[in-house]
Scaffold this motif. Structure first.
Motif, PDB file in Angstrom:
ATOM      1  N   GLU A  86       0.858  -1.258  -0.052  1.00  0.00           N
ATOM      2  CA  GLU A  86       0.010  -0.105  -0.009  1.00  0.00           C
ATOM      3  C   GLU A  86       0.851   1.321  -0.018  1.00  0.00           C
ATOM      4  O   GLU A  86       1.808   1.390   0.840  1.00  0.00           O
ATOM      5  N   VAL A  87       0.590   2.012  -0.965  1.00  0.00           N
ATOM      6  CA  VAL A  87       1.498   3.400  -0.958  1.00  0.00           C
ATOM      7  C   VAL A  87       0.813   4.419  -0.055  1.00  0.00           C
ATOM      8  O   VAL A  87      -0.443   4.652  -0.055  1.00  0.00           O
ATOM      9  N   LEU A  88       1.687   4.961   0.876  1.00  0.00           N
ATOM     10  CA  LEU A  88       1.065   5.889   1.811  1.00  0.00           C
ATOM     11  C   LEU A  88       1.477   7.455   1.142  1.00  0.00           C
ATOM     12  O   LEU A  88       0.480   8.268   1.206  1.00  0.00           O
ATOM     13  N   HIS A  89       2.581   7.410   0.648  1.00  0.00           N
ATOM     14  CA  HIS A  89       2.840   8.646  -0.061  1.00  0.00           C
ATOM     15  C   HIS A  89       3.943   8.276  -1.104  1.00  0.00           C
ATOM     16  O   HIS A  89       5.032   7.711  -0.908  1.00  0.00           O
ATOM     17  N   ALA A  90       3.737   8.783  -2.442  1.00  0.00           N
ATOM     18  CA  ALA A  90       4.476   8.568  -3.393  1.00  0.00           C
ATOM     19  C   ALA A  90       5.803   9.474  -3.294  1.00  0.00           C
ATOM     20  O   ALA A  90       5.562  10.504  -2.400  1.00  0.00           O
ATOM     21  N   GLY A 103      11.475  11.721   0.164  1.00  0.00           N
ATOM     22  CA  GLY A 103      10.932  10.573   0.752  1.00  0.00           C
ATOM     23  C   GLY A 103       9.618   9.694   0.019  1.00  0.00           C
ATOM     24  O   GLY A 103       8.815  10.519  -0.378  1.00  0.00           O
ATOM     25  N   ALA A 104       9.830   8.394   0.319  1.00  0.00           N
ATOM     26  CA  ALA A 104       8.374   7.805  -0.137  1.00  0.00           C
ATOM     27  C   ALA A 104       7.896   6.852   1.252  1.00  0.00           C
ATOM     28  O   ALA A 104       8.829   6.406   1.771  1.00  0.00           O
ATOM     29  N   PHE A 105       6.722   6.811   1.159  1.00  0.00           N
ATOM     30  CA  PHE A 105       6.287   5.891   2.333  1.00  0.00           C
ATOM     31  C   PHE A 105       5.177   4.981   1.753  1.00  0.00           C
ATOM     32  O   PHE A 105       4.510   5.003   1.076  1.00  0.00           O
ATOM     33  N   VAL A 106       5.519   3.826   2.287  1.00  0.00           N
ATOM     34  CA  VAL A 106       4.572   2.597   1.925  1.00  0.00           C
ATOM     35  C   VAL A 106       4.412   1.741   3.119  1.00  0.00           C
ATOM     36  O   VAL A 106       5.005   1.900   4.444  1.00  0.00           O
TER      37      VAL A 106
END
Length: 122
Positions: A86-90, A103-106
């Motif tokens: 699941e992608v939280l933030h690209a 940053g990127a958050f998953v």
């Protein structure tokens, strides 16, 4: 400050598949295995997975891995998407943290918020 970090996971094979893929984009790999306990790193294991031993629901952790450059953050994001995270933030710049925070958050298979971050300017 930290020498190493370990988290407990519900499904070691599922978590191993996720971390094998995303950590490879950051220059890390699985270095040690003691049964169901796995150690990841680039030269020594400093991130560990082990099976959950306590009953009840896990609490979300936030784990941020250092990326050498913005391309590695993008590769981390692509690898996570490829394994169904699941992608939280690209990937993007987060100026509220500082002007070059990229940053990127998953989510990992256990619901943890996992990030790749680069602090260098483009």
């Amino acid at each position: 400050m930290l020498d190493h970090l370990g988290i407990q996971v519900r499904d070691v094979p599922a978590s191993a598949a996720f971390y094998d893929a995303v950590l490879a984009t950051l220059g890390a790999r699985r270095l040690m295995e003691f049964g169901d306990v796995l150690g990841y790193g680039s030269d020594k294991p400093n991130f560990w997975l082990s099976p959950m031993t306590a009953a009840g629901a896990a609490h979300e952790a936030h784990i941020a891995f250092t990326a050498p450059d913005r391309a590695a953050v993008r590769a981390f994001h692509e690898a996570a998407v490829a394994v169904g995270a699941e992608v939280l933030h690209a990937p993007r710049v987060w100026p509220e943290y500082h002007p070059t925070y990229f940053g990127a958050f998953v989510r990992d298979p256990d619901g943890n918020n996992v990030e790749a971050v680069c602090h260098a300017p483009e």
